[in-house]
Write an enzyme that holds these catalytic residues in place. Structure first.
Site: not given
Ligand code: AMP
Length: 655
Positions: A175, A209, A9, A72
């Site tokens: 994800e 999330d 991850d 990211k």
């Protein structure tokens, strides 16, 4: 071991690596035992990497221009796209080759341009080493997760980062798909359980999330037939049963909404109160501000498991402020942010053309989903209890490892969850286990049983969930425990506590306890098959056969001991009330039987194995029989009392 494939991850803030073996997926930790690797890299004055992870994060304030975090956010983006980020990151974001976003680091020989891929590669490289240390062999392949909304360029950038780190990204998966895989979604179909679900009916999953800085929701469809080609789909299962497909129907989110906002809401509350007390002109020194941020986050985290917490802040010159923050108050502060997450969910549903009821499962990801109010709000919207059994910070990496195992062709033997591999039960008084779900029950399965309290006025009950075939707690595997609090005080044995065990078709267990009178409820979720191998199940079965006779005996003695104690308690109490009404010989007889029963209890306390259970039972029965006259006297007495009480209000009898 064949050449391993790890699951990674690669997060904006933190990254993790996991592997999946016969015991299922698990997170690997570094030399310090840490699972989370902060996705932060610091470069030195020559432009070389000095530190990665925690040490880099800690020095970010000292080296703002040379410490890169949140890389990211830059991956595979053009510098033009990142205008909005300008000024929000302390390091310099510039246009690199072909206009892609890059980072400019100051060095002694002038500025050096570094791509976000290189930064990510340092993080991946570190994770690769963590995995190699655990596995004792070289690791060259990985499944890496990316947000569902990543476009092709961002996915390619992730692959490039892996390559730089010496890793082949055998698959890039979304994800939310990884999180779903971690919960075994799709297993029922994989195990060929056509009876469980109409195999042609797609299953809809919402993945919620909620992290520290960002919020994302994805609506996935898990279908049997490949309809790939559009959007970003993850074909999750290979091998003979191919065709399982997780397709992203829609995503929505907010890149500036997360747990940090809740911390800030607490800080604003405190600063407002400080100003009200000490004047609006107070300037908080940076150290106090930093401390305040830590306090606020600590308080928020504490309120996920407590009803209130104490906050104290001192701003120098003897000025300090202290207050208690309750969960209710915090929930009021958090409400607007939680509402924003729900708005995103509604938008994602609309985009997917679905109503909330069309969602079969909700999976929780990210630290902020530990907040009870968030869970309640999500359950309220979708009308289904979200999956929270796994650590929300680890669930994506765990799922990546599951995907890696599937690609590697590893099978988890028969633990593929179409039956409950070991019995599941609840601890009862005295350390025995009451089994509610028997092993080999076909899932989904449900069982309920009534329990009560063992002490007068008991207001809390701890529910301890265990797994195994033996009779005593110490010989079973603990799956988790929780407290049912706020039971109204009542005599022992009166509260009716209904415990329900529900294993759903994905093998996720939810245990809930409700006290009937007050409606108080508490629950826990676990994945019972985690960390369990087929060999271990076999070993546990063998042991239970070997000990079956002794175990049954000890369980019986424990139950006799508990029930005898209750009997002795009420007989002694009743005896006090009616002693004067009983024949002395009868009294002596009862007392001697009580003494005999106490003897058995003491023997059971010393060594339950060697107690004669039949004799123990006979002693209890004989006391129960002998004490019938106490009952009768007691009833007579209470009738008398109630007649006396009623008499003033009774109409005069017509004598
Ligand atoms: P993540 O980005 O997923 O690591 O999530 C980090 C966020 O989760 C931070 O804002 C943490 O303060 C928050 N968090 C972690 N644990 C808890 C908890 N028990 N209760 C509330 N928030 C939490």
């Amino acid at each position: 071991m064949p050449e391993p494939i790890v699951g990674i991850d690669l997060g904006t803030t933190n990254s993790l690596v996991a592997i999946c073996d016969a015991a299922g997926p698990r997170i690997l930790t570094d030399e310090d035992g840490e699972a989370l690797l902060p996705s932060v890299v610091r470069f030195d004055e020559r432009g070389a990497v000095t530190v990665v992870g925690r040490a880099a994060r800690e020095s970010a304030v000292e080296f703002p221009l040379a410490t890169v975090y949140s890389a990211k956010r830059l991956m595979g983006r053009s510098a033009a796209e990142l205008e909005s980020l300008r000024g929000r990151l302390p390091y310099r974001v510039v246009a690199g080759p072909r206009g892609v976003a890059a980072i400019e680091i100051p060095t002694v020989v002038g500025p050096r341009v570094i791509t976000p891929q290189e930064v990510a590669a340092h993080v991946l490289e570190r994770l690769r080493r963590v995995a190699e240390r655990h596995l004792g062999q070289s690791v060259q392949r990985a499944v890496i997760t990316v947000p569902a909304y990543f476009d092709d360029a961002q996915r390619q950038a992730t692959r490039d980062a892996a390559r730089i780190a010496g890793l082949e990204a055998v698959r890039i998966i979304n994800e939310p798909t990884a999180a779903s895989l971690a919960y075994g979604l799709g297993h029922a179909r994989r195990a060929g359980r056509a009876d469980l679900a109409d195999a042609s009916k797609p299953e809809r999953i919402a993945v919620f999330d909620f992290g520290g800085g960002t919020f994302d929701v994805s609506i996935l469809e898990l279908s049997r037939e490949s309809t790939a080609g559009q959007g970003s789909a993850d074909a999750s299962l290979s091998g003979e049963r191919s065709g399982e497909l997780f397709q992203v129907l829609s995503t929505a989110g907010d890149t500036a909404l997360g747990g940090d906002d809740l911390d800030r809401a607490i800080i604003d509350l405190l600063v407002g109160e400080l100003q009200a007390r000490f004047g609006t002109s107070i300037e908080l020194p940076p150290a106090a501000r930093q401390a305040l941020r830590r306090f606020a986050e600590g308080a928020k985290v504490a309120l996920s498991s407590q009803e209130s917490t104490r906050l104290a802040i001192s701003i120098g010159e003897g000025r300090s402020h202290e207050r208690v923050l309750t969960r209710d108050e915090f929930e009021r502060l958090a409400a607007p942010y939680i509402e924003r997450t729900l708005r995103c969910c509604r938008r994602a549903l609309t985009d997917a053309g679905l109503s909330p009821e069309a969602i079969d499962r909700v999976v929780m990801v990210g630290g902020s989903t530990r907040i009870p109010a968030v869970r309640t709000a999500v359950e309220g919207l979708f009308g289904t209890r979200p999956y929270t059994a796994l650590d929300p910070d680890q669930v994506v990496a765990l799922g990546a490892a599951v995907q890696a195992a599937i690609i590697a062709g590893q099978r988890r033997d028969l633990l593929l969850l179409d039956v409950v591999p070991l019995s599941i039960g609840i601890e009862t008084v005295g350390g025995a286990v009451a089994k509610l779900v028997m092993k080999n029950s076909t899932i989904p399965t449900r069982a309920t049983e009534m329990f009560s309290t063992s002490v007068d006025g008991q207001v809390n009950v701890r529910i301890h969930v265990l797994q195994g075939e033996r009779e005593l707690v110490q010989h079973c595997r603990s799956l988790g425990q929780f407290d049912l609090q706020g039971i109204p005080p009542m005599p022992a044995g009166i509260p009716q506590i209904e415990v329900e065990l529900l294993v759903d078709q994905n093998g996720v267990l939810e245990v809930s306890a409700v006290e009937r009178r007050s409606g108080k409820r508490a629950s826990i979720q676990v994945v019972p098959s985690y960390g369990l191998t087929a060999e271990e199940v076999e070993r546990i079965e063998r042991e239970s056969f070997a000990h079956a006779r002794t175990d049954m005996h000890v369980h019986r003695v424990i139950d006799l001991r508990v029930n005898s104690n209750l009997d002795l308690m009420w007989i002694a109490a009743a005896l006090e009330r009616v002693r004067g009404e009983l024949e002395p010989t009868l009294l002596a007889d009862i007392e001697s039987r009580m003494g005999a029963l106490r003897g058995f209890i003491a023997a059971a306390d010393r060594d339950a194995v060697s107690v004669d259970a039949d004799a123990f039972y006979a002693a209890k029965e004989s006391l129960d029989r002998a004490s019938v006259p106490i009952h009768e006297a007691s009833i007579r007495q209470s009738l008398q009392v109630s007649t006396d009480m009623r008499s003033p209000h009774q109409p005069q009898s017509e004598a």
